[in-house]
Design a protein around this motif. Sequence first.
Motif, PDB file in Angstrom:
ATOM      1  N   ARG A  10     102.353  -8.907  47.771  1.00  0.00           N
ATOM      2  CA  ARG A  10     101.448  -9.092  46.884  1.00  0.00           C
ATOM      3  C   ARG A  10     101.572  -7.625  45.876  1.00  0.00           C
ATOM      4  O   ARG A  10     101.581  -6.566  46.552  1.00  0.00           O
ATOM      5  N   VAL A  11     101.199  -7.763  44.669  1.00  0.00           N
ATOM      6  CA  VAL A  11     101.037  -6.630  43.731  1.00  0.00           C
ATOM      7  C   VAL A  11     100.016  -6.908  42.696  1.00  0.00           C
ATOM      8  O   VAL A  11     100.054  -8.135  42.304  1.00  0.00           O
ATOM      9  N   ARG A  12      99.178  -6.142  42.257  1.00  0.00           N
ATOM     10  CA  ARG A  12      98.339  -6.487  41.286  1.00  0.00           C
ATOM     11  C   ARG A  12      97.859  -5.391  40.045  1.00  0.00           C
ATOM     12  O   ARG A  12      98.224  -4.234  40.366  1.00  0.00           O
ATOM     13  N   PHE A  13      98.337  -5.806  39.030  1.00  0.00           N
ATOM     14  CA  PHE A  13      98.003  -4.998  37.758  1.00  0.00           C
ATOM     15  C   PHE A  13      96.896  -5.237  36.776  1.00  0.00           C
ATOM     16  O   PHE A  13      96.422  -6.561  36.680  1.00  0.00           O
ATOM     17  N   SER A  14      96.278  -4.274  36.260  1.00  0.00           N
ATOM     18  CA  SER A  14      95.226  -4.377  35.277  1.00  0.00           C
ATOM     19  C   SER A  14      95.593  -4.761  33.917  1.00  0.00           C
ATOM     20  O   SER A  14      96.777  -4.097  33.591  1.00  0.00           O
ATOM     21  N   ASP A 142     109.434 -12.593  49.700  1.00  0.00           N
ATOM     22  CA  ASP A 142     110.313 -11.503  50.086  1.00  0.00           C
ATOM     23  C   ASP A 142     109.675 -10.281  49.729  1.00  0.00           C
ATOM     24  O   ASP A 142     109.456  -9.849  48.647  1.00  0.00           O
ATOM     25  N   PRO A 143     109.039  -9.482  50.585  1.00  0.00           N
ATOM     26  CA  PRO A 143     108.521  -8.219  50.540  1.00  0.00           C
ATOM     27  C   PRO A 143     109.339  -7.202  49.769  1.00  0.00           C
ATOM     28  O   PRO A 143     108.917  -6.130  49.082  1.00  0.00           O
ATOM     29  N   LYS A 144     110.804  -7.172  49.921  1.00  0.00           N
ATOM     30  CA  LYS A 144     111.568  -6.228  49.140  1.00  0.00           C
ATOM     31  C   LYS A 144     111.526  -6.755  47.513  1.00  0.00           C
ATOM     32  O   LYS A 144     111.605  -5.681  46.725  1.00  0.00           O
ATOM     33  N   ASN A 145     111.271  -7.867  47.076  1.00  0.00           N
ATOM     34  CA  ASN A 145     110.780  -8.065  45.715  1.00  0.00           C
ATOM     35  C   ASN A 145     109.596  -7.253  45.214  1.00  0.00           C
ATOM     36  O   ASN A 145     109.477  -6.742  43.979  1.00  0.00           O
ATOM     37  N   ILE A 146     108.467  -7.197  45.869  1.00  0.00           N
ATOM     38  CA  ILE A 146     107.345  -6.607  45.620  1.00  0.00           C
ATOM     39  C   ILE A 146     107.540  -5.142  46.018  1.00  0.00           C
ATOM     40  O   ILE A 146     107.037  -4.184  45.177  1.00  0.00           O
ATOM     41  N   LYS A 150     106.809  -2.112  42.970  1.00  0.00           N
ATOM     42  CA  LYS A 150     105.953  -1.059  42.863  1.00  0.00           C
ATOM     43  C   LYS A 150     106.722   0.083  42.903  1.00  0.00           C
ATOM     44  O   LYS A 150     106.244   1.229  42.424  1.00  0.00           O
ATOM     45  N   MET A 151     108.198   0.291  43.316  1.00  0.00           N
ATOM     46  CA  MET A 151     108.875   1.223  42.934  1.00  0.00           C
ATOM     47  C   MET A 151     108.928   1.502  41.533  1.00  0.00           C
ATOM     48  O   MET A 151     109.015   2.693  40.979  1.00  0.00           O
ATOM     49  N   GLY A 152     109.239   0.696  40.690  1.00  0.00           N
ATOM     50  CA  GLY A 152     109.452   0.724  39.043  1.00  0.00           C
ATOM     51  C   GLY A 152     108.064   0.887  38.254  1.00  0.00           C
ATOM     52  O   GLY A 152     108.174   1.326  37.348  1.00  0.00           O
ATOM     53  N   CYS A 153     106.990   0.721  39.056  1.00  0.00           N
ATOM     54  CA  CYS A 153     105.681   0.689  38.250  1.00  0.00           C
ATOM     55  C   CYS A 153     104.620   1.727  39.096  1.00  0.00           C
ATOM     56  O   CYS A 153     103.518   1.410  39.149  1.00  0.00           O
ATOM     57  N   LYS A 154     105.210   2.799  39.720  1.00  0.00           N
ATOM     58  CA  LYS A 154     104.483   3.614  40.293  1.00  0.00           C
ATOM     59  C   LYS A 154     103.457   4.132  39.342  1.00  0.00           C
ATOM     60  O   LYS A 154     103.417   4.525  38.175  1.00  0.00           O
ATOM     61  N   GLY A 155     102.016   4.248  39.877  1.00  0.00           N
ATOM     62  CA  GLY A 155     100.801   4.730  39.105  1.00  0.00           C
ATOM     63  C   GLY A 155     100.479   3.636  38.089  1.00  0.00           C
ATOM     64  O   GLY A 155      99.300   3.937  37.525  1.00  0.00           O
ATOM     65  N   ILE A 156     100.924   2.629  37.942  1.00  0.00           N
ATOM     66  CA  ILE A 156     100.450   1.537  37.212  1.00  0.00           C
ATOM     67  C   ILE A 156      99.644   0.459  37.688  1.00  0.00           C
ATOM     68  O   ILE A 156      98.656  -0.032  37.253  1.00  0.00           O
ATOM     69  N   PHE A 157     100.312  -0.079  39.134  1.00  0.00           N
ATOM     70  CA  PHE A 157      99.753  -1.103  39.717  1.00  0.00           C
ATOM     71  C   PHE A 157      98.618  -0.738  40.583  1.00  0.00           C
ATOM     72  O   PHE A 157      98.348   0.372  40.795  1.00  0.00           O
TER      73      PHE A 157
END
Length: 166
Positions: A10-14, A142-146, A150-157
């Motif tokens: 999982r990953v969460r964005f504001s 698949d955790p690879k997708n998350i 996260k790699m592409g959105c560092k500092g944002i999520f």
Amino acid sequence: MYFDAPVENRVRFSTDFFSEVRVKGIQKFINDLTLGEPTIDLFISLEYNRRKKYIAKNLSKRICLVNWKEYKLTSEEFDLDDGFGKIASIKDVPVSEAILYTIDVLLNKNTCAFNALFIIVTSKYLIHFGASGDVINILSKDPKNIDYIKMGCKGIFDTVHDEPLS
């Protein structure tokens, strides 16, 4: 559903971030998540007014409603017909239409949609737009997708809920 998933799935964005980057940022974000998929599926809550008419969520302005089915949520504890009691499953929605509707939701041009349950389902992701309008939750088997997100959105999520609950 976000907190039921393991941290690595999982990953969460504001949504505040998307208000800042506006239309182009939302388009790029959804395009990246739906890359290579011509269509996706949507799940959207349906509400009725007192005359049992659907409350407009501007769906028909953005999404061609051809292949959809309505499901009633049931509960022995309370009557869901008085409010949040139906879900529409809309299959094979063109990605471009879903992006336009998402822009309406995230930029709060459509307050009915903003307060609705709204989920985009792709082959890799389940993208849930929080009913309170403050978060976007993304889950994947698949955790690879998350990890990719996260790699592409560092500092944002959002990292507040990344630690497992003890």
